[in-house]
Design an enzyme around this catalytic site. Structure first.
Site, mmCIF file in Angstrom:
data_model
loop_
_atom_site.group_PDB
_atom_site.id
_atom_site.type_symbol
_atom_site.label_atom_id
_atom_site.label_comp_id
_atom_site.label_asym_id
_atom_site.label_seq_id
_atom_site.Cartn_x
_atom_site.Cartn_y
_atom_site.Cartn_z
ATOM 1 N N CYS A 92 0.942 -1.190 -0.370
ATOM 2 C CA CYS A 92 -0.304 0.266 -0.412
ATOM 3 C C CYS A 92 0.994 1.511 -0.007
ATOM 4 C CB CYS A 92 -0.949 0.009 1.003
ATOM 5 S SG CYS A 92 -2.255 1.296 1.172
ATOM 6 N N HIS A 147 -3.168 -6.016 0.760
ATOM 7 C CA HIS A 147 -2.979 -5.944 2.121
ATOM 8 C C HIS A 147 -2.957 -7.123 2.844
ATOM 9 C CE1 HIS A 147 -2.231 -1.937 3.838
ATOM 10 N NE2 HIS A 147 -3.448 -1.632 3.092
ATOM 11 N N GLU A 150 -0.925 -8.985 4.815
ATOM 12 C CA GLU A 150 -0.507 -9.024 6.266
ATOM 13 C C GLU A 150 -1.923 -8.847 7.111
ATOM 14 O OE1 GLU A 150 -0.907 -4.706 5.763
ATOM 15 O OE2 GLU A 150 -0.306 -6.669 4.654
#
Length: 222
Positions: free
Chosen positions: A86, A194, A196
């Site tokens: 990002c 994302h 994660e």
């Protein structure tokens, strides 16, 4: 295996990225933006999402001039691995470690939702545990995620198999539906979604786990 996660004023995904790295077996060091050197013997540097320096001037532009980013560029120049997510992808384009630019979303609105991505290549340490063409669910959260590059750059990215992920249903206007790209040596990945945030069943999905597992497999000592 050792990972370093950068922390800028305005970072808000640094802890999430560190947790995902640790869950995959990495020792993680948090690295402050004013540091001029990375910890010794890092295998990979993670540049997290958020709003570095409040996204003033241009997303990622001020962070790209921070002391630690000079060390990241040196790390990449030595063949080290870098993952920018990002705002981290924006930083990587601003430093010149990846080509192109991230523009304002085509709809001119911030988007925060889970999107379906297509795995465009498995020929990297980041993607090798996926299958080519796999559809995976990964969250996005950005206002300036509209990837743009000129025709020559796009031809080079496609010709060298450096598009890592594409959007199945392009949410932001990115050219050629691009969601993530690789450097020429395939050791730097920038992506707007994302992974994660999709690495723990408690958070609602685990399709990002394979990326961190792939890195652990590639970087684990022989």
């Amino acid at each position: 295996m050792r990972a370093g996660v950068l922390v800028f004023p305005g970072s808000n995904c640094d802890r999430d990225l560190a947790v995902a790295f640790r869950a995959a077996g990495f020792d993680v060091s948090m690295v402050w933006h004013k540091d001029s050197a990375l910890p010794d013997n890092l295998d990979i540097v993670g540049i997290p999402g958020g709003f570095s320096y409040g996204d003033y001037l241009r997303c990622g532009a001020i962070a790209a001039k921070s002391p630690i980013c000079r060390a990241v560029a040196d790390h990449a120049g030595r063949g080290g691995y870098v993952l920018g997510i990002c705002n981290g992808f924006q930083v990587l384009t601003e430093t010149g470690l990846l080509p192109g630019a991230l523009l304002r979303n085509a709809g001119l609105k911030y988007i925060c939702r889970t999107e379906q991505l297509r795995v465009a290549t498995t020929a990297s340490a980041f993607t090798e545990t996926y299958g080519a063409g796999d559809l995976i669910d990964i969250p996005i959260a950005h206002h300036d995620g509209n990837y743009f590059a000129d025709d020559d750059t796009l031809a080079r990215l496609h010709g060298e198999d450096r598009v890592a992920f594409t959007y199945a249903d392009n949410p932001n206007g990115s050219v050629d539906d691009i969601a993530g790209i690789l450097s020429q040596n395939r050791r730097v990945l920038g992506m707007m979604p994302h992974p994660e945030r999709a690495a723990d069943p408690v958070s609602g999905g685990t399709d990002g786990t394979a990326l961190f597992r792939a890195l652990a497999g590639a970087l684990a000592p022989a």
